[in-house]
Design an enzyme around this catalytic site. Structure first.
Site, PDB file in Angstrom:
ATOM      1  N   SER A  94       0.867  -1.067  -0.034  1.00  0.00           N
ATOM      2  CA  SER A  94       0.028  -0.066   0.125  1.00  0.00           C
ATOM      3  C   SER A  94       0.892   1.181   0.066  1.00  0.00           C
ATOM      4  O   SER A  94       1.672   1.358   0.722  1.00  0.00           O
ATOM      5  CB  SER A  94      -0.884   0.094   1.138  1.00  0.00           C
ATOM      6  OG  SER A  94      -1.726   1.039   1.067  1.00  0.00           O
ATOM      7  N   GLU A  95       0.591   2.060  -0.742  1.00  0.00           N
ATOM      8  CA  GLU A  95       1.265   3.322  -1.040  1.00  0.00           C
ATOM      9  C   GLU A  95       1.822   4.264   0.221  1.00  0.00           C
ATOM     10  O   GLU A  95       2.393   5.179   0.172  1.00  0.00           O
ATOM     11  CB  GLU A  95       1.068   4.007  -2.392  1.00  0.00           C
ATOM     12  CG  GLU A  95      -0.279   4.767  -2.012  1.00  0.00           C
ATOM     13  CD  GLU A  95      -1.068   4.933  -3.550  1.00  0.00           C
ATOM     14  OE1 GLU A  95      -1.458   6.311  -3.611  1.00  0.00           O
ATOM     15  OE2 GLU A  95      -1.237   4.008  -4.240  1.00  0.00           O
ATOM     16  N   ASN A  96       0.596   4.388   1.144  1.00  0.00           N
ATOM     17  CA  ASN A  96       0.915   4.848   2.388  1.00  0.00           C
ATOM     18  C   ASN A  96       2.067   4.301   3.389  1.00  0.00           C
ATOM     19  O   ASN A  96       2.438   5.123   4.360  1.00  0.00           O
ATOM     20  CB  ASN A  96      -0.557   5.040   3.079  1.00  0.00           C
ATOM     21  CG  ASN A  96      -1.271   3.750   3.603  1.00  0.00           C
ATOM     22  OD1 ASN A  96      -1.069   2.902   2.721  1.00  0.00           O
ATOM     23  ND2 ASN A  96      -1.757   3.862   4.791  1.00  0.00           N
ATOM     24  N   GLY A  97       2.423   3.059   2.959  1.00  0.00           N
ATOM     25  CA  GLY A  97       3.398   2.509   3.878  1.00  0.00           C
ATOM     26  C   GLY A  97       3.272   1.282   4.432  1.00  0.00           C
ATOM     27  O   GLY A  97       3.504   0.891   5.516  1.00  0.00           O
TER      28      GLY A  97
END
Length: 223
Positions: free
Chosen positions: A47-50
């Site tokens: 997930s690109e939020n980490g």
């Protein structure tokens, strides 16, 4: 006309993800794909939020308000998973470390152009987010979307009307009516939902379709 529900669409897309793949799920409908991974496969969701090792949606009573996906929906972490700064998440994307990105879309063209970041709706706040990075950074990109809009306008277009996220990036398309591959010869229909025939599918599709010789009916469980 018969059609899949959104959860059935997510189920169908999940069946094609290979064992051991590192996969990013786009905001919205794609995030539900993690709920339907076959038990014999180990998929690492990014997930690109980490997050690396994102799991399915939490069960009632097991929610952690501090653990969310890129779309701000509640999620879970599988054993061995990790979370980190979103800059590192984008280094993974831009470094070509993702095997697959499964993205939502407003439109997809017959040549695999993707439009998924803005429309002409003045009430819709445009935001590119990580879609452009994913469209060019992942080794393969697939799209999942409703076949037509609420007013019946085709989303599978000859040429996208909305601004592009990236050109020629989509390889496979999942809709509530069919599964299609983007090829050098155009869109090839691999599966159609039970109860719909090819002329009816073409009638709700702006792009020209070709029916694969080995096409098969698309049936999904009640999920």
């Amino acid at each position: 006309m018969n059609s899949l529900t959104r959860r059935q669409m997510a189920w169908r897309a999940a069946q094609d993800i290979e064992d051991g793949a590192y996969v990013n799920l786009g905001i919205g409908l794609p995030t539900t794909v993690s709920d339907f991974i076959p038990r014999d496969r180990e998929i690492v969701f990014h997930s690109e939020n980490g997050i690396l090792g994102m799991g399915p949606a939490p069960k009632p009573g097991e929610e952690d308000k501090d653990l969310i996906n890129a779309g701000k929906g509640l999620t879970t972490l599988v054993p061995g998973g990790a979370y980190f700064h979103h800059n590192d998440a984008f280094l993974m994307i831009r470094g070509g470390h993702l095997d697959l990105a499964l993205l939502g879309a407003f439109e997809v063209s017959e040549t695999g152009d993707l439009a998924n970041w803005t429309t002409d709706d003045p009430h819709f706040a445009p935001g590119v987010g990580g879609a452009m990075d994913l469209a060019v950074g992942a080794k393969e990109v697939r799209a999942i979307l409703e076949h037509v809009t609420k007013d019946g306008t085709p989303r599978i277009r000859k040429r996208c009307v909305y601004p592009l996220t990236a050109p020629h990036c989509i390889k496979r398309i999942y809709t509530n009516l069919a599964v299609m591959d983007v090829t050098e010869d155009g869109l090839v229909v691999r599966e159609m939902v039970e109860g719909i025939d090819f002329p009816r599918l073409q009638n709700v599709t702006e792009a020209r379709l070709t029916l694969a010789n080995d096409w098969r009916p698309l049936a999904a469980p009640l999920v």
